[in-house]
Scaffold this motif. Sequence first.
Motif, short mmCIF file in Angstrom:
data_model
loop_
_atom_site.label_atom_id
_atom_site.label_comp_id
_atom_site.label_asym_id
_atom_site.label_seq_id
_atom_site.Cartn_x
_atom_site.Cartn_y
_atom_site.Cartn_z
N GLN A 84 5.77 17.11 -10.82
CA GLN A 84 4.66 16.81 -9.88
C GLN A 84 3.67 15.80 -10.22
OE1 GLN A 84 5.08 18.78 -7.15
NE2 GLN A 84 3.19 18.42 -5.92
N VAL A 85 3.40 15.82 -11.52
CA VAL A 85 2.63 14.43 -12.00
C VAL A 85 3.18 13.18 -11.28
CG1 VAL A 85 1.84 13.27 -13.86
CG2 VAL A 85 1.37 15.77 -13.68
N ALA A 86 4.68 13.11 -11.91
CA ALA A 86 5.33 11.85 -11.36
C ALA A 86 5.03 11.51 -9.86
CB ALA A 86 6.90 12.04 -11.96
N HIS A 87 5.53 12.72 -9.13
CA HIS A 87 5.39 12.61 -7.91
C HIS A 87 4.19 12.15 -7.28
CE1 HIS A 87 6.49 13.34 -3.58
NE2 HIS A 87 5.30 14.26 -3.53
N GLU A 88 3.16 12.92 -7.73
CA GLU A 88 1.71 12.60 -6.88
C GLU A 88 1.18 11.26 -7.48
OE1 GLU A 88 0.21 14.20 -5.02
OE2 GLU A 88 1.95 16.07 -4.59
N ILE A 89 1.79 10.94 -8.60
CA ILE A 89 0.87 9.56 -9.07
C ILE A 89 1.59 8.44 -8.50
CG2 ILE A 89 0.74 8.00 -11.16
CD1 ILE A 89 -0.11 10.38 -13.03
N ARG A 90 2.78 8.47 -8.16
CA ARG A 90 3.88 7.45 -7.51
C ARG A 90 3.06 7.22 -6.11
NH1 ARG A 90 8.39 10.03 -7.40
NH2 ARG A 90 8.97 9.28 -9.47
N ASN A 91 2.71 8.26 -5.43
CA ASN A 91 2.05 7.63 -3.98
C ASN A 91 0.73 6.86 -4.17
OD1 ASN A 91 3.90 9.19 -2.72
ND2 ASN A 91 2.79 11.02 -2.87
N PRO A 92 -0.26 7.35 -4.68
CA PRO A 92 -1.46 6.10 -4.86
C PRO A 92 -1.00 5.15 -5.72
CG PRO A 92 -1.70 8.18 -6.28
CD PRO A 92 -0.57 8.72 -5.50
N LEU A 93 -0.35 4.96 -6.37
CA LEU A 93 0.07 3.76 -7.17
C LEU A 93 0.92 2.90 -6.25
CD1 LEU A 93 1.57 4.73 -10.68
CD2 LEU A 93 -0.63 3.64 -10.05
N GLY A 94 1.87 3.45 -5.45
CA GLY A 94 2.48 2.64 -4.31
C GLY A 94 1.32 2.00 -3.39
N GLY A 95 0.36 2.80 -2.72
CA GLY A 95 -0.69 2.27 -2.27
C GLY A 95 -1.53 1.26 -2.83
N LEU A 96 -1.82 1.45 -3.98
CA LEU A 96 -2.55 0.32 -4.76
C LEU A 96 -1.81 -0.99 -4.76
CD1 LEU A 96 -3.75 2.34 -7.98
CD2 LEU A 96 -5.19 1.33 -6.11
N GLU A 97 -0.57 -0.94 -4.98
CA GLU A 97 0.22 -2.26 -4.98
C GLU A 97 0.23 -2.92 -3.71
OE1 GLU A 97 4.63 -3.84 -6.54
OE2 GLU A 97 4.27 -1.51 -6.17
N LEU A 98 0.27 -1.83 -2.78
CA LEU A 98 0.33 -2.49 -1.34
C LEU A 98 -0.77 -3.08 -0.95
CD1 LEU A 98 2.03 -2.71 1.37
CD2 LEU A 98 1.09 -0.37 1.86
N PHE A 99 -1.87 -2.57 -0.99
CA PHE A 99 -3.25 -2.98 -0.58
C PHE A 99 -3.65 -3.94 -1.45
CE2 PHE A 99 -3.65 1.69 0.95
CZ PHE A 99 -3.24 1.41 2.31
N ALA A 100 -3.40 -4.18 -2.82
CA ALA A 100 -3.84 -5.19 -3.50
C ALA A 100 -3.14 -6.37 -3.29
CB ALA A 100 -3.49 -4.73 -5.15
N ALA A 101 -1.81 -6.36 -3.09
CA ALA A 101 -0.94 -7.56 -2.44
C ALA A 101 -1.36 -7.99 -1.36
CB ALA A 101 0.53 -7.15 -2.52
N ALA A 102 -1.87 -7.27 -0.48
CA ALA A 102 -2.43 -7.73 1.05
C ALA A 102 -3.62 -8.32 0.83
CB ALA A 102 -2.35 -6.38 1.94
N ALA A 103 -4.45 -7.62 0.02
CA ALA A 103 -6.02 -8.40 -0.21
C ALA A 103 -5.90 -9.58 -0.75
CB ALA A 103 -6.75 -7.49 -1.06
N ILE A 104 -4.85 -10.02 -1.63
CA ILE A 104 -4.60 -11.51 -2.27
C ILE A 104 -4.07 -12.24 -1.27
CG2 ILE A 104 -3.20 -12.70 -3.94
CD1 ILE A 104 -3.28 -10.18 -5.64
#
Length: 295
Positions: A84-104
């Motif tokens: 569950q840790v792996a699953h739950e952490i993967r979701n916000p990490l994916g969002g971080l990568e997506l939004f950070a790349a778009a902000a750049i």
Amino acid sequence: QRGLLFGSLFGLGLAVLLGTFLATNIAYPIDRLVRAAGRIQRGYLDRPVRLDREDELGRLADAMERMRRGVLERDEQLRLMLAQVAHEIRNPLGGLELFAAAAIDTEERGERARLIGRVRGEVQALNRIINDFLAFARPTTVEMSAVDLRVPVWDAVELATNRQGEDVAIDVRLPDHSLMALANDERAKRAVLNLLQNALAVSDRVTVWGDREGGQVMLAVSDDGPGVPDDQRKRIFDPFVTDKEKGAGLGLAIVKRDMEAMDGRVEVRSASESGVGTGAEFRVYFPVLDEPPTP
């Protein structure tokens, strides 16, 4: 000489019978228990510890079987937690990568501010997930003291309001007299906060109320949401049980562990039974304390 011979043979036969009895009824069962303990120590938990006896060795075997089941249950919870840790952490990490790349990539100031806000939201979600797992994994031993439960309730209401926004509606109905209980104020606040956050996720109106009830202090969080079906009420406090898209399903499991650590309990019922709401009602019970202990 013949009498001596018969006496020796009788003694030898008695010794053989006694040795056989001891080997069958004591040495062999003890050897079975020793081998079972060795299997448990090495992590082989699939074989039950069985010894059909009513004496001390039988009670020892029952205790070892309870220990085996407990270790097996904790191992299963640990495997579920890691997955569950792996699953739950993967979701916000994916969002971080997506939004950070778009902000750049964007050159619009307003859009960049919006995307950075989304990044911050994902970081906060990640932080909540980590805090939930840490709270669930920590030992449940707590220090108890005299607590007026109105104080942690108001603290939890303030935190929930700050997290949800000013438009949230939390109706607090507490008596004018103190609600002294033997509790841990931080655990009590966390229990009420978890219940408030769950209620606010499904209802626009939430009520917190409580009073003394028999030899206990009862606090309740009632909402106008869809409620909890009867067939889910027994397992809703199990870890990783959730019907939400986000969240690890640990909030109610943490509430249950916290309450049991404080010699209390938690239960769920329909809010219509008390007439305070129309959805679910979660109640927590604390041991009452009539008079604060003198220092």
